[in-house]
Design a protein around this motif. Structure first.
Motif, PDB file in Angstrom:
ATOM      1  N   LEU A 156       0.875  -1.125   0.101  1.00 59.97           N
ATOM      2  CA  LEU A 156       0.046  -0.021  -0.004  1.00 59.97           C
ATOM      3  C   LEU A 156       0.958   1.164   0.094  1.00 59.97           C
ATOM      4  N   LEU A 157       2.024   1.417   0.815  1.00 60.09           N
ATOM      5  CA  LEU A 157       2.704   2.618   0.764  1.00 60.09           C
ATOM      6  C   LEU A 157       3.609   2.745  -0.565  1.00 60.09           C
ATOM      7  N   ALA A 158       4.115   1.633  -1.335  1.00 60.25           N
ATOM      8  CA  ALA A 158       4.229   1.707  -2.567  1.00 60.25           C
ATOM      9  C   ALA A 158       3.452   2.320  -3.727  1.00 60.25           C
ATOM     10  N   VAL A 159       2.224   1.731  -3.529  1.00 65.73           N
ATOM     11  CA  VAL A 159       1.125   2.190  -4.302  1.00 65.73           C
ATOM     12  C   VAL A 159       0.925   3.573  -4.169  1.00 65.73           C
ATOM     13  N   ARG A 160       0.662   4.191  -2.898  1.00 59.60           N
ATOM     14  CA  ARG A 160       0.507   5.685  -2.785  1.00 59.60           C
ATOM     15  C   ARG A 160       1.755   6.309  -3.096  1.00 59.60           C
ATOM     16  N   TYR A 161       2.961   5.930  -2.933  1.00 56.29           N
ATOM     17  CA  TYR A 161       3.798   6.747  -3.693  1.00 56.29           C
ATOM     18  C   TYR A 161       3.737   6.639  -5.186  1.00 56.29           C
ATOM     19  N   LEU A 162       3.439   5.712  -5.887  1.00 54.23           N
ATOM     20  CA  LEU A 162       3.151   5.819  -7.355  1.00 54.23           C
ATOM     21  C   LEU A 162       2.055   6.550  -7.633  1.00 54.23           C
ATOM     22  N   ALA A 163       1.035   6.699  -6.717  1.00 52.94           N
ATOM     23  CA  ALA A 163      -0.171   7.629  -7.207  1.00 52.94           C
ATOM     24  C   ALA A 163       0.283   8.925  -7.108  1.00 52.94           C
ATOM     25  N   GLU A 164       1.127   9.409  -6.453  1.00 60.43           N
ATOM     26  CA  GLU A 164       1.419  10.862  -6.251  1.00 60.43           C
ATOM     27  C   GLU A 164       2.070  11.434  -7.373  1.00 60.43           C
ATOM     28  N   CYS A 165       2.401  10.547  -8.562  1.00 60.53           N
ATOM     29  CA  CYS A 165       2.695  10.968  -9.647  1.00 60.53           C
ATOM     30  C   CYS A 165       1.401  10.936 -10.641  1.00 60.53           C
ATOM     31  N   ARG A 166       0.657  12.409 -10.931  1.00 61.60           N
ATOM     32  CA  ARG A 166      -0.458  12.276 -11.624  1.00 61.60           C
ATOM     33  C   ARG A 166      -0.530  11.732 -12.895  1.00 61.60           C
ATOM     34  N   ALA A 167       0.536  11.366 -13.464  1.00 59.94           N
ATOM     35  CA  ALA A 167       0.442  10.687 -14.982  1.00 59.94           C
ATOM     36  C   ALA A 167       0.465   9.083 -14.730  1.00 59.94           C
ATOM     37  N   ASN A 168       0.478   8.691 -13.646  1.00 58.68           N
ATOM     38  CA  ASN A 168       0.402   7.381 -13.240  1.00 58.68           C
ATOM     39  C   ASN A 168      -1.120   6.839 -13.108  1.00 58.68           C
ATOM     40  N   ARG A 169      -1.911   7.729 -12.519  1.00 62.21           N
ATOM     41  CA  ARG A 169      -3.174   7.669 -11.960  1.00 62.21           C
ATOM     42  C   ARG A 169      -4.019   6.896 -12.849  1.00 62.21           C
ATOM     43  N   GLU A 170      -4.210   7.260 -14.332  1.00 62.85           N
ATOM     44  CA  GLU A 170      -5.277   6.743 -15.073  1.00 62.85           C
ATOM     45  C   GLU A 170      -4.933   5.262 -15.372  1.00 62.85           C
ATOM     46  N   LYS A 171      -3.547   5.037 -15.424  1.00 64.55           N
ATOM     47  CA  LYS A 171      -2.975   3.592 -15.750  1.00 64.55           C
ATOM     48  C   LYS A 171      -3.244   2.595 -14.576  1.00 64.55           C
ATOM     49  N   MET A 172      -2.894   3.177 -13.186  1.00 67.23           N
ATOM     50  CA  MET A 172      -3.017   2.535 -12.244  1.00 67.23           C
ATOM     51  C   MET A 172      -4.649   2.190 -11.889  1.00 67.23           C
ATOM     52  N   LYS A 173      -5.278   3.114 -12.059  1.00 69.59           N
ATOM     53  CA  LYS A 173      -6.839   2.857 -11.793  1.00 69.59           C
ATOM     54  C   LYS A 173      -7.130   1.845 -12.851  1.00 69.59           C
ATOM     55  N   GLY A 174      -6.875   1.822 -14.182  1.00 65.21           N
ATOM     56  CA  GLY A 174      -7.050   0.668 -15.096  1.00 65.21           C
ATOM     57  C   GLY A 174      -6.625  -0.565 -14.900  1.00 65.21           C
TER      58      GLY A 174
END
Length: 276
Positions: free
Chosen positions: A53-71
């Protein structure tokens, strides 16, 4: 330790690499790492889940990552499972909820976010994701005596003993610590815990209506009023500077080139260990 990487070793290393903003895009673009983190969210070991979860939270701080992560297949469902699982510690559920809310909004409120950012430019010190979550709040501490890694470790140990602390990050250059806590936890409990080290003194940083910072001393909270944390994994989150200025980072967990070799190793491990 066995030469073969185990799940906790892999997820902790991914967490450390994700803490560096320069690595976040590469981790999400890697074909194995993001799916592996999603599978770690369903791992039976609570330490593995919390670190993932901590790793995913860090990755989600990059706005460019969020669409791909959500999908990404299974991401949102796995976060929901963590939130709903009765065996999950409270802080783990809250962290999963914050990540879920961030990803849920991805691509839907870009215009609103831009407008809100312009209207509240004096509130730049929003250091953590999900700060609008009513179940959690952010406290900024100024810590006299926070001079080196040994003092930082003492501070980490003190904070992790408090039930209701979700996560924290350090700005060593300015002797500050930004702490995410549950909304029902008093900020004074943080000051009491850090002051109990006898070598550091914590004060709270607040902003006036005009945007100016004030540093205020804490009222002491007696020990019996501070609930000790016993259900959180017994390892420490890595420090990360929430500031954009690189000189405020106490250490870097690895550059993009340094991390890619390990990412390949981790991806190979994940491919061997799981079925996609």
């Amino acid at each position: 330790m066995s030469a073969e990487l185990d799940a906790l070793t892999v997820v902790n290393q991914l967490r450390d690499l994700a803490a560096d903003p320069l690595n976040r895009r590469a981790i999400v673009e890697d074909q194995g790492c993001l799916p592996g983190l999603i599978l770690f969210l369903d791992h039976p070991n609570p330490q593995v889940v919390y670190s993932a979860l901590l790793a995913v939270r860090y990755l989600a701080e990059c706005r460019a990552n969020r669409e791909k992560m959500k999908g990404e297949l299974g991401m949102m469902l796995s976060l929901q499972n963590v939130m709903q699982k009765s065996a999950s510690p409270g802080e783990t559920k809250l962290l999963a909820s914050e990540i879920y809310e961030i990803l849920q909004l991805a691509g839907k409120e870009e215009a609103e976010q831009a407008e809100a950012a312009a209207a509240s430019c004096q509130r730049k010190a929003q250091f953590f994701l999900g700060s609008n979550n009513k179940r959690a709040k952010t406290v900024v501490l100024h810590i006299d005596g926070l001079d080196d890694s040994a003092r930082r470790s003492l501070c980490e140990e003190a904070l992790l003993k408090i039930r209701g602390v979700i996560s924290f990050t350090f700005q060593m250059a300015v002797k500050r610590c930004v702490v995410r806590i549950r909304s029902d936890l008093k900020a004074e409990a943080l000051g009491t815990a850090i002051n109990s080290t006898k070598v550091m003194i914590a004060q709270q940083v607040v902003k006036t209506a005009g945007g100016e910072e004030l540093i205020l001393p804490f009222q002491e909270v007696t020990a019996e009023h501070v609930e000790e944390n016993t259900d959180i994994p017994d390892y420490l989150p890595e420090e990360e500077s929430p500031s954009q200025e690189q000189d405020k980072a106490v250490t870097r967990v690895g550059s993009i080139t340094d991390g890619m070799g390990w990412l390949n190793t981790a991806a190979n491990f994940l491919t061997r260990s799981f079925y996609w």
